[in-house]
Design a protein around this motif. Structure first.
Motif, PDB file in Angstrom:
ATOM      1  N   ASN A 158       8.437  -7.048  -3.390  1.00  0.00           N
ATOM      2  CA  ASN A 158       8.385  -5.649  -3.821  1.00  0.00           C
ATOM      3  C   ASN A 158       9.707  -5.204  -4.475  1.00  0.00           C
ATOM      4  OD1 ASN A 158       9.490  -2.915  -2.523  1.00  0.00           O
ATOM      5  ND2 ASN A 158       7.363  -2.554  -3.120  1.00  0.00           N
TER       6      ASN A 158
ATOM      7  N   SER B  91      -3.869   4.676  -4.367  1.00  0.00           N
ATOM      8  CA  SER B  91      -2.436   4.977  -4.466  1.00  0.00           C
ATOM      9  C   SER B  91      -2.228   6.246  -5.296  1.00  0.00           C
ATOM     10  CB  SER B  91      -1.706   3.789  -5.104  1.00  0.00           C
ATOM     11  OG  SER B  91      -0.419   4.189  -5.492  1.00  0.00           O
ATOM     12  N   GLN B  92      -1.520   7.217  -4.691  1.00  0.00           N
ATOM     13  CA  GLN B  92      -1.328   8.501  -5.393  1.00  0.00           C
ATOM     14  C   GLN B  92      -0.243   8.425  -6.461  1.00  0.00           C
ATOM     15  OE1 GLN B  92       0.111  10.793  -2.084  1.00  0.00           O
ATOM     16  NE2 GLN B  92      -1.388   9.768  -0.803  1.00  0.00           N
ATOM     17  N   HIS B  93       0.769   7.625  -6.218  1.00  0.00           N
ATOM     18  CA  HIS B  93       1.970   7.735  -7.051  1.00  0.00           C
ATOM     19  C   HIS B  93       2.114   6.647  -8.105  1.00  0.00           C
ATOM     20  CE1 HIS B  93       3.315  10.786  -4.248  1.00  0.00           C
ATOM     21  NE2 HIS B  93       3.216   9.937  -3.234  1.00  0.00           N
TER      22      HIS B  93
ATOM     23  N   ASN C 248       0.612  -1.818  -6.401  1.00  0.00           N
ATOM     24  CA  ASN C 248       0.596  -2.311  -5.016  1.00  0.00           C
ATOM     25  C   ASN C 248      -0.266  -3.574  -4.895  1.00  0.00           C
ATOM     26  OD1 ASN C 248       1.936   0.103  -4.711  1.00  0.00           O
ATOM     27  ND2 ASN C 248       0.429   1.059  -3.356  1.00  0.00           N
TER      28      ASN C 248
ATOM     29  N   GLN D 100      12.620   6.868   1.730  1.00  0.00           N
ATOM     30  CA  GLN D 100      11.693   6.106   2.570  1.00  0.00           C
ATOM     31  C   GLN D 100      12.188   4.670   2.722  1.00  0.00           C
ATOM     32  OE1 GLN D 100       7.399   6.467   1.940  1.00  0.00           O
ATOM     33  NE2 GLN D 100       7.274   4.260   1.787  1.00  0.00           N
TER      34      GLN D 100
ATOM     35  N   LYS E 195       8.301   1.869 -10.672  1.00  0.00           N
ATOM     36  CA  LYS E 195       7.552   0.681 -10.248  1.00  0.00           C
ATOM     37  C   LYS E 195       7.205  -0.138 -11.487  1.00  0.00           C
ATOM     38  CE  LYS E 195       4.314   1.367  -6.813  1.00  0.00           C
ATOM     39  NZ  LYS E 195       3.395   2.161  -5.918  1.00  0.00           N
TER      40      LYS E 195
ATOM     41  N   LYS F  88       8.581   9.334   5.386  1.00  0.00           N
ATOM     42  CA  LYS F  88       8.042   8.172   6.085  1.00  0.00           C
ATOM     43  C   LYS F  88       9.045   7.020   6.116  1.00  0.00           C
ATOM     44  CE  LYS F  88       3.174   8.889   4.764  1.00  0.00           C
ATOM     45  NZ  LYS F  88       3.127   9.937   3.732  1.00  0.00           N
TER      46      LYS F  88
ATOM     47  N   SER G 271       5.393   1.223   7.430  1.00  0.00           N
ATOM     48  CA  SER G 271       4.430   1.014   8.524  1.00  0.00           C
ATOM     49  C   SER G 271       4.768  -0.211   9.376  1.00  0.00           C
ATOM     50  CB  SER G 271       3.034   0.844   7.924  1.00  0.00           C
ATOM     51  OG  SER G 271       3.039  -0.154   6.911  1.00  0.00           O
TER      52      SER G 271
HETATM   53  N1  ACO Z   1       4.315   2.337   5.070  1.00  0.00           N
HETATM   54  C1  ACO Z   1       4.434   3.675   5.125  1.00  0.00           C
HETATM   55  N2  ACO Z   1       4.029   4.477   4.138  1.00  0.00           N
HETATM   56  C2  ACO Z   1       3.500   3.910   3.040  1.00  0.00           C
HETATM   57  C3  ACO Z   1       3.372   2.525   2.907  1.00  0.00           C
HETATM   58  C4  ACO Z   1       3.797   1.724   3.986  1.00  0.00           C
HETATM   59  N3  ACO Z   1       3.685   0.402   3.976  1.00  0.00           N
HETATM   60  N4  ACO Z   1       2.820   2.252   1.705  1.00  0.00           N
HETATM   61  C5  ACO Z   1       2.591   3.442   1.114  1.00  0.00           C
HETATM   62  N5  ACO Z   1       3.002   4.437   1.914  1.00  0.00           N
HETATM   63  C6  ACO Z   1       2.858   5.862   1.665  1.00  0.00           C
HETATM   64  C7  ACO Z   1       3.620   6.340   0.451  1.00  0.00           C
HETATM   65  O1  ACO Z   1       4.953   6.596   0.752  1.00  0.00           O
HETATM   66  C8  ACO Z   1       2.848   7.545   0.054  1.00  0.00           C
HETATM   67  O2  ACO Z   1       3.134   8.622   0.951  1.00  0.00           O
HETATM   68  P1  ACO Z   1       4.102   9.865   0.544  1.00  0.00           P
HETATM   69  O3  ACO Z   1       3.493  10.508  -0.650  1.00  0.00           O
HETATM   70  O4  ACO Z   1       4.141  10.724   1.754  1.00  0.00           O
HETATM   71  O5  ACO Z   1       5.444   9.278   0.234  1.00  0.00           O
HETATM   72  C9  ACO Z   1       1.427   7.143   0.352  1.00  0.00           C
HETATM   73  O6  ACO Z   1       1.514   6.140   1.341  1.00  0.00           O
HETATM   74  C10 ACO Z   1       0.649   6.653  -0.860  1.00  0.00           C
HETATM   75  O7  ACO Z   1       1.188   5.437  -1.351  1.00  0.00           O
HETATM   76  P2  ACO Z   1       1.546   5.174  -2.897  1.00  0.00           P
HETATM   77  O8  ACO Z   1       1.035   6.298  -3.738  1.00  0.00           O
HETATM   78  O9  ACO Z   1       1.107   3.812  -3.265  1.00  0.00           O
HETATM   79  O10 ACO Z   1       3.145   5.301  -2.818  1.00  0.00           O
HETATM   80  P3  ACO Z   1       4.279   4.586  -3.681  1.00  0.00           P
HETATM   81  O11 ACO Z   1       3.963   4.630  -5.138  1.00  0.00           O
HETATM   82  O12 ACO Z   1       5.575   5.161  -3.252  1.00  0.00           O
HETATM   83  O13 ACO Z   1       4.214   3.024  -3.251  1.00  0.00           O
HETATM   84  C11 ACO Z   1       5.636   1.530  -1.968  1.00  0.00           C
HETATM   85  C12 ACO Z   1       4.531   2.622  -1.938  1.00  0.00           C
HETATM   86  C13 ACO Z   1       5.095   0.312  -2.677  1.00  0.00           C
HETATM   87  C14 ACO Z   1       6.011   1.193  -0.526  1.00  0.00           C
HETATM   88  C15 ACO Z   1       6.855   2.080  -2.757  1.00  0.00           C
HETATM   89  O14 ACO Z   1       7.265   3.319  -2.233  1.00  0.00           O
HETATM   90  C16 ACO Z   1       8.041   1.168  -2.771  1.00  0.00           C
HETATM   91  O15 ACO Z   1       8.073   0.203  -3.493  1.00  0.00           O
HETATM   92  N6  ACO Z   1       9.111   1.506  -1.987  1.00  0.00           N
HETATM   93  C17 ACO Z   1      10.365   0.812  -1.982  1.00  0.00           C
HETATM   94  C18 ACO Z   1      10.383  -0.350  -1.048  1.00  0.00           C
HETATM   95  C19 ACO Z   1      10.359   0.050   0.401  1.00  0.00           C
HETATM   96  O16 ACO Z   1      10.396   1.206   0.797  1.00  0.00           O
HETATM   97  N7  ACO Z   1      10.311  -0.918   1.276  1.00  0.00           N
HETATM   98  C20 ACO Z   1      10.379  -0.650   2.695  1.00  0.00           C
HETATM   99  C21 ACO Z   1       9.934  -1.769   3.514  1.00  0.00           C
HETATM  100  S1  ACO Z   1      10.782  -3.242   3.274  1.00  0.00           S
HETATM  101  C22 ACO Z   1      12.238  -3.233   4.123  1.00  0.00           C
HETATM  102  O17 ACO Z   1      12.829  -2.235   4.276  1.00  0.00           O
HETATM  103  C23 ACO Z   1      12.761  -4.510   4.680  1.00  0.00           C
END
Ligand code: ACO
Length: 312
Positions: free
Chosen positions: A134, A205-207, A221, A39, A217, A105, A108
């Protein structure tokens, strides 16, 4: 399931040892990492589009060079992260396929349009600022390849954040009233979507629980969102801007900026595919993948020819 191995694994995580690709790991740990890293990689790649939109319209050669470099960095981060995910036994092709068929995903935030030059300042200042908040803790992620990838990525992200804030300073402190108004209008549009980048509130938050236990993590969040608001609001005030939140106020006792309720219905809509630019972004990715077929085929054919020549 293997409780003995799992206990041994958890003890290593608790002792802050890095887990490496050939080490035993619970299936859930592997799956969580693939999901998060993929993601993250997709976000970097899709994240090239909103800013790519302004490269040809940057207001000066200097701005154009910086923007071009930044967008290229994002492509590099994506490639780097796909490689980190591949150490977990999935291929980059599979991951791209899952992005294109909607199973995985991307952030957003990249489903919002970039309507003015000020959006380039806002994306650097706020979107990359949120990304750094983050991602700095992810440098201490228990999974070695992801943690190491994040170190370099965070260094580049902080350059991105600085170039964005510098655009904001130019517009707001040195600019004309029209330029300042453009900056304010951009802040009004982006502020709430940026707060949504940190994911659902902790209660939804599920995860998070599992990811914290596995030290993927390090903060929840809501904790990261609060840190970001606390760091960012004074920067906005320095620019002379206001935030589009009537409830935003400093709690003198805690020292934290309290803020209003996030529109979670909007967040859900956007991650379900119905944001302002979801369709456009996915179409751009599909077109890019299809238009690149001949390049991949040619590269493969060339590699095979070289190998045949070497073996002959
Ligand atoms: N946009 C899209 N999906 C999201 C977002 C968001 N902003 N926040 C949460 N979600 C999704 C999760 O992926 C999860 O869905 P899934 O089970 O289908 O994967 C669902 O919503 C529930 O969220 P959480 O249980 O809180 O998920 P998670 O523990 O993964 O936390 C977070 C989400 C904080 C984004 C984490 O995945 C993370 O730290 N990711 C790494 C950083 C990242 O991806 N950054 C991308 C944007 S920054 C950049 O690229 C410049």
């Amino acid at each position: 399931e293997d409780p003995v191995r799992e206990a041994r694994f958890q003890a290593r995580v608790d002792a802050e040892e890095k887990i490496e690709p050939n080490d035993w790991m619970p299936e859930g740990y592997r799956k969580t990492l693939v999901r998060q890293i993929a993601q993250h990689a997709h976000s970097e790649i899709v994240g090239m589009h909103p800013e790519g939109n302004w490269i040809t319209r940057a207001p000066s050669l200097k701005r154009k060079a910086a923007l071009l470099a930044k967008v290229q960095d994002e492509g590099g981060h994506g490639a780097y992260l796909y490689a980190a995910a591949e150490t977990l036994g999935v291929s980059r092709e599979e991951l791209v396929e899952q992005l294109l068929n909607g199973k995985q995903k991307y952030s957003s935030i990249f489903n919002y349009p970039t309507l003015s030059w000020a959006d380039m300042g806002i994306i650097g200042w706020l979107v990359d600022g949120a990304a750094i908040m983050n991602q700095i803790p992810l440098c201490r992620c228990s999974y070695g390849p992801y943690a190491r990838a994040m170190i370099r990525i965070c260094k580049e992200e902080s350059f991105h954040q600085r170039q964005g804030y510098e655009i904001m300073v130019t517009l707001c402190r040195d600019g004309t009233p029209e330029q300042k108004a453009m900056a304010q209008e951009a802040l009004n549009r982006w502020w709430w979507p940026v707060l949504m980048m940190f994911g659902p509130s902790d209660k939804d938050s599920q995860h998070t629980d599992k990811s914290m236990r596995w030290k993927i993590k390090r903060f929840t969040n809501d904790e990261l969102r609060q840190k970001f608001v606390d760091a960012t609001v004074p920067q906005g005030h320095y620019l002379g801007l206001t935030f589009p939140d009537a409830d935003l106020k400093l709690n003198e006792e805690t020292g934290h900026w309290e803020f209003g309720e996030i529109d979670w219905a909007e967040f859900k809509r956007v991650i379900a595919g119905d944001g302002p630019c979801n369709r456009q972004r996915m179409k751009q990715r599909k077109d890019a993948t299809e238009n690149g077929v001949w390049v991949r085929e040619a590269a493969l054919a060339y590699a095979e020819k070289r190998k045949a020549r070497r073996d002959a």
